[in-house]
Design a protein around this motif. Structure first.
Motif, short mmCIF file in Angstrom:
data_model
loop_
_atom_site.label_atom_id
_atom_site.label_comp_id
_atom_site.label_asym_id
_atom_site.label_seq_id
_atom_site.Cartn_x
_atom_site.Cartn_y
_atom_site.Cartn_z
N PRO A 165 -27.57 6.32 -1.01
CA PRO A 165 -27.15 5.64 0.23
C PRO A 165 -27.98 4.40 0.51
N ILE A 166 -28.03 3.49 -0.45
CA ILE A 166 -28.87 2.30 -0.35
C ILE A 166 -27.99 1.07 -0.56
N LYS A 167 -28.10 0.10 0.34
CA LYS A 167 -27.35 -1.14 0.20
C LYS A 167 -28.21 -2.14 -0.58
N ILE A 168 -27.68 -2.62 -1.71
CA ILE A 168 -28.40 -3.58 -2.54
C ILE A 168 -27.96 -4.99 -2.14
N ILE A 169 -28.93 -5.82 -1.79
CA ILE A 169 -28.64 -7.16 -1.29
C ILE A 169 -29.26 -8.21 -2.22
N GLY A 170 -28.40 -9.06 -2.77
CA GLY A 170 -28.87 -10.17 -3.60
C GLY A 170 -29.12 -11.39 -2.74
#
Length: 279
Positions: A165-170
């Motif tokens: 449940p982790i949002k990966i942000i570039g």
């Protein structure tokens, strides 16, 4: 700013502080403005921002590269304190890997082209350390620079496969005044090499702006020929690929989302960069 060296210490901190949201910026140190930009984005979006500093031996396929990788923990901590980072995790190799890990991941083409082809085992090592750090920190969001675009794609796939449940942000590439993408490895460049490395950005810009004037093959030839004029530069690879699948293309009509990727040796320093191709 809190600094922790053990898993137990940082996990006790989280239990006591009960943060509503944790933003996480994993790094290998030798911090620069690009890293701090990730910290700044995280601070705007989370209650607590955590930065890790750990030079991960598992992602270096070249032992000499691991030895030469720049390290300056005191300077790094000063930069993080100035950026008002909340927590820094600085584990040892023994703390990160108390038991032997031999896990093998399958990310398909994401980990076999470009960097995956030229650095065998690299992305498997990245996945091992990121899964371990995510298990320790348990962030809500994690931030990565788009300079390492292929790594970003692999980590998104890792999170998907593990159902985390982790949002990966570039976050966008931060460049120096001469256009060179900021990298910890830039510290190893001489002044002459640093100037020569700016040619990488110039060549990428030309490619990104000339899709309508040349074929894929013509622009690939242009890039390689342009950099070959400088004796300090050796192109390891240059590819134009689909920005989602990372599949290299041969014709413009294969996809609408195009990115040019390269790895270049500047003297003895290996640099990577990429740029979205303008439609």
């Amino acid at each position: 700013m809190q600094v922790f060296k053990t898993v137990k210490e940082i996990q006790i901190y989280f239990i006591n502080s009960k943060p509503k949201s944790i933003g996480f910026v994993p790094t290998m140190g030798a911090l620069h403005v690009g890293h701090i930009s990730l910290i700044n984005v995280s601070k705007k979006q989370n209650n607590i921002t955590v930065c890790s500093i750990f030079v991960n031996p598992k992602q270096f396929n070249n032992p000499e590269d691991l030895i030469k990788y720049p390290r300056n923990i005191d300077a790094d901590l000063e930069k993080l304190a100035n950026a008002n980072c909340d927590v820094v995790f600085v584990p040892s190799v023994e703390e990160m890997y108390p038991n032997k890990i031999e896990k093998e991941y399958n990310f398909g083409i994401l980990s076999t082209v470009m960097e995956g082809e030229h650095r065998p085992g690299h992305f498997n090592g990245v996945a091992i350390v990121i899964e371990r750090l995510f298990d320790i920190i348990k962030p809500n969001k994690a931030y990565f620079g788009e300079k390492d675009f292929q790594q970003l794609s692999v980590i998104k796939e890792l999170v998907k496969q593990l159902k985390l449940p982790i949002k990966i942000i570039g976050c966008p590439i931060i460049r120096e005044d001469n256009g060179l993408a900021m990298s910890s490895r830039n510290e190893r460049l001489t002044k002459i090499e640093h100037n020569a490395a700016s040619e990488i950005n110039k060549a990428l810009k030309y490619v990104s702006q000339n899709k309508n004037n040349y074929s894929v093959l013509e622009l690939k030839k242009y890039f390689n020929n342009y950099l070959s004029k400088n004796k300090l530069l050796t192109t390891e690879y240059f590819e134009i690929a689909d920005g989602n699948s990372l599949t290299p293309i041969n014709h413009w009509n294969e996809t609408e989302y195009l990115i040019a990727f390269t790895a270049v040796m500047v003297g003895g320093v290996r640099l990577i960069d990429n740029m979205t191709i303008i439609n």
